[in-house]
Design an enzyme around this catalytic site. Sequence first.
Site, short mmCIF file in Angstrom:
data_model
loop_
_atom_site.label_atom_id
_atom_site.label_comp_id
_atom_site.label_asym_id
_atom_site.label_seq_id
_atom_site.Cartn_x
_atom_site.Cartn_y
_atom_site.Cartn_z
N HIS A 83 -2.70 -58.00 31.93
CA HIS A 83 -1.26 -58.23 32.10
C HIS A 83 -0.48 -56.91 32.09
CE1 HIS A 83 -2.11 -62.45 31.72
NE2 HIS A 83 -2.77 -62.21 30.62
N GLU A 138 -1.74 -41.69 13.34
CA GLU A 138 -1.00 -41.08 12.23
C GLU A 138 -1.67 -39.85 11.64
OE1 GLU A 138 -0.37 -43.41 8.67
OE2 GLU A 138 -2.07 -44.71 9.15
N LYS A 156 -4.39 -45.65 12.72
CA LYS A 156 -5.05 -44.57 11.96
C LYS A 156 -5.22 -43.32 12.82
CE LYS A 156 -4.92 -45.74 8.03
NZ LYS A 156 -3.92 -46.63 8.37
N CYS A 172 -7.66 -45.97 -14.18
CA CYS A 172 -6.89 -45.12 -15.10
C CYS A 172 -7.69 -43.85 -15.36
CB CYS A 172 -6.68 -45.85 -16.42
SG CYS A 172 -5.95 -47.46 -16.25
N LYS A 183 4.13 -41.45 2.01
CA LYS A 183 3.22 -42.51 1.54
C LYS A 183 3.95 -43.84 1.45
CE LYS A 183 -0.40 -44.48 0.18
NZ LYS A 183 -1.34 -44.79 1.23
N TRP A 206 -3.00 -46.81 -14.81
CA TRP A 206 -2.66 -47.48 -13.55
C TRP A 206 -2.73 -48.96 -13.90
CZ3 TRP A 206 -0.71 -46.27 -8.99
CH2 TRP A 206 -0.79 -47.22 -7.96
N ARG A 266 -5.56 -40.65 -10.82
CA ARG A 266 -6.19 -41.94 -11.12
C ARG A 266 -5.18 -42.97 -11.61
NH1 ARG A 266 -11.56 -41.91 -11.49
NH2 ARG A 266 -11.46 -43.80 -12.76
N ASN A 308 -10.42 -47.89 -19.27
CA ASN A 308 -10.23 -47.93 -17.81
C ASN A 308 -11.11 -49.05 -17.28
OD1 ASN A 308 -9.97 -47.48 -15.04
ND2 ASN A 308 -11.73 -46.09 -15.05
N GLY A 309 -10.52 -50.05 -16.65
CA GLY A 309 -11.30 -51.16 -16.12
C GLY A 309 -10.60 -52.48 -16.36
N GLU A 363 -5.05 -51.60 13.79
CA GLU A 363 -5.19 -50.66 12.67
C GLU A 363 -5.92 -49.40 13.10
OE1 GLU A 363 -5.01 -48.94 8.86
OE2 GLU A 363 -3.77 -50.34 10.00
C1 AGP Z 1 -0.46 -46.62 6.80
O1 AGP Z 1 -1.49 -45.73 6.80
C2 AGP Z 1 0.86 -46.03 6.63
N1 AGP Z 1 0.92 -45.23 5.50
C3 AGP Z 1 2.03 -47.02 6.74
O2 AGP Z 1 1.94 -47.68 7.95
C4 AGP Z 1 2.09 -48.07 5.63
O3 AGP Z 1 1.08 -49.00 5.78
C5 AGP Z 1 3.45 -48.78 5.70
O4 AGP Z 1 4.45 -47.82 5.49
C6 AGP Z 1 3.55 -49.90 4.67
O5 AGP Z 1 3.48 -49.38 3.38
P1 AGP Z 1 3.31 -50.38 2.15
O6 AGP Z 1 2.04 -51.10 2.31
O7 AGP Z 1 3.32 -49.48 0.95
O8 AGP Z 1 4.49 -51.31 2.15
#
Ligand code: AGP
Length: 607
Positions: free
Chosen positions: A506, A490, A487, A2, A602, A75, A27, A101-102, A483
């Site tokens: 394969h 994206e 990364k 927070c 996001k 938060w 935050r 906060n905590g 992953e």
């Molecule tokens: C990951 O870096 C991306 N932003 C995206 O793949 C994300 O993980 C996916 O949209 C799932 O989001 P969520 O965890 O909020 O459900």
Amino acid sequence: MCGIIGYAGHRPAVPLLIEGLRRLEYRGYDSAGVAYIEAGALRLLRAEGKLGELEKKINGRDVTMATTGIGHTRWATHGVPVERNAHPHKDNSGRLALIHNGIIENYQERKNELLELGYTFASETDTEVLVNLIAEGVKETGSILRAMSWAFARVEGAYAVALVSPDEPGVVYAARKSSPLVFGQGVGENFVASDIPAFLPYTREVAFLEDGELVRLDANSWQVFDAATLEPVDKPLHHITWDVQSAQKGGYKHFMLKEIFEQPRVVADCLAGRVDLRAGRVRLPELDGLEPPRRLTIVACGTSYHAGLWGAALIESWARIPVRVEIASEFRYRDLLLDGDDVVLAVSQSGETADTLAGMRRARELGARVLGLCNVVGSTVSREAERVVYTQAGPEISVASTKAMCSQLTVLYLLALYWGAAKGTLPAEVAARALTGVHGLPQVIEAELPRMRERACELARKYASVRSFMYLGRGQSFPLALEGALKLKEISYIHAEGYASGEMKHGPIALIEPDFPTFALALRDPLFPKVKSNLEEVQARDGRIVALTHPGLDLAVDDPWIIPEVWGPLNAFLALPCLQLFAYEMADYLGKDVDQPRNLAKSVTVE
Ligand code: AGP
């Protein structure tokens, strides 16, 4: 995580607090509030939602008289983000107002004691317990300063707090343990906040409070004390040169980099109140009374799906529960075979991803029990799940998820231990190693991050001209390879494929050539010899290899990236930041908008 701010000075406090909270909204932003002393009375205003909602409540009120106050942007960790759980919280007598906060880990025990003493509680928060504990301390000690020391001696966990009282108008008390707190010295005014941006427009002279320190400030003076002994502590002032924007990033160039470096704290926060080393067990009160699943289906998207894949292997191994992991956008449209014997675990950072929500609803329609693993308190996933376990990662600003995945791995690790213990399928020595290992993890990650970043920089510059990368891993490293590839894709827009190493022959091996390098996870585990031979197949086709590996392993590749070795599955927590940093350094070197990559949001709340 927070945002808190406190002020004592000559300016109207409320507008200043609101502006400070706006600079702290990164935050936390699910509810907010202020408390201020006006004409000897304690006033409190709180609102659910973003800061604008609080401003609406303030508009039209004359709040210009008050020159002392505290403010909080939340938060949520304990209690859904509604007004009754928003901060500040008053004690029962209405003489103290506290922001926090905590996480107070033993708040339930203290609450039970206060209930015995006749205290009542209007919220579900640990913070309301703390302010009433301080009130009890005032009865015991006769002063607010001694009462805070008295109360802190009785709580476990992390806190940064600030407090005001009409009994000491013009004074703000603040203290910290684990959560950040900085003091700002002005001219005829003084400030305290969880982060420098809050008061940077007014002063650049700051003092950083250490764990176990308490400060008393008014408009013209301030004194720091050791919170346990109340011995005065001299604090040097530091001159800050940052602008507000970089201060919000804590001096980091991007939120993504800041969030990667927050991972040691994130692991610690996820473990807080959940790892009982003395009893050798995991506590997940959110799931108490629920039988371990007979069959588990993890449903998620993107990075959360990769975390689910990693967690599934541990749950199978330690809790002997059959687990399947499903991509939500596929799962939701399939003719599923689910019934009351099935448990579906929806994993989502935001808690708002449309495909994951649809998967949850479909599963519930078919009679399955639905649990949530989520980072946002009050989000749709958390509201629709029968039970929810929160990943205490704090708000994740960068679109590319980093610390949230780290927190998901941590909680999935705890879930596997929790269900393993409940089912009696987890050998005691494994449980002991697993608990001590994870407990010491934050320090190990913290120590290694700077070195990891250096190596990531070197490698990113060396490979910046390539247009494709193959990521390979086996076993627990396979989800990490996926992953790593995600990364890089994206944020740097370089084509990247994540593959199980054993799958190479394969088909994908056909892609290998010098300009299509491989990023391999070749860590010390029973599958290392297999990974090594897969990499020899790559080298046989002149493929260049970057390999994350451990000291002393016999592996000859173009660019070994040696990281320290920890116990078993915990090695993932050191490999993950390397993958994140490599992608980050590559994207930054290529001049990409790291925090806001093209074509991405996001949280994907649309179909
Ligand atoms: C990951 O870096 C991306 N932003 C995206 O793949 C994300 O993980 C996916 O949209 C799932 O989001 P969520 O965890 O909020 O459900």
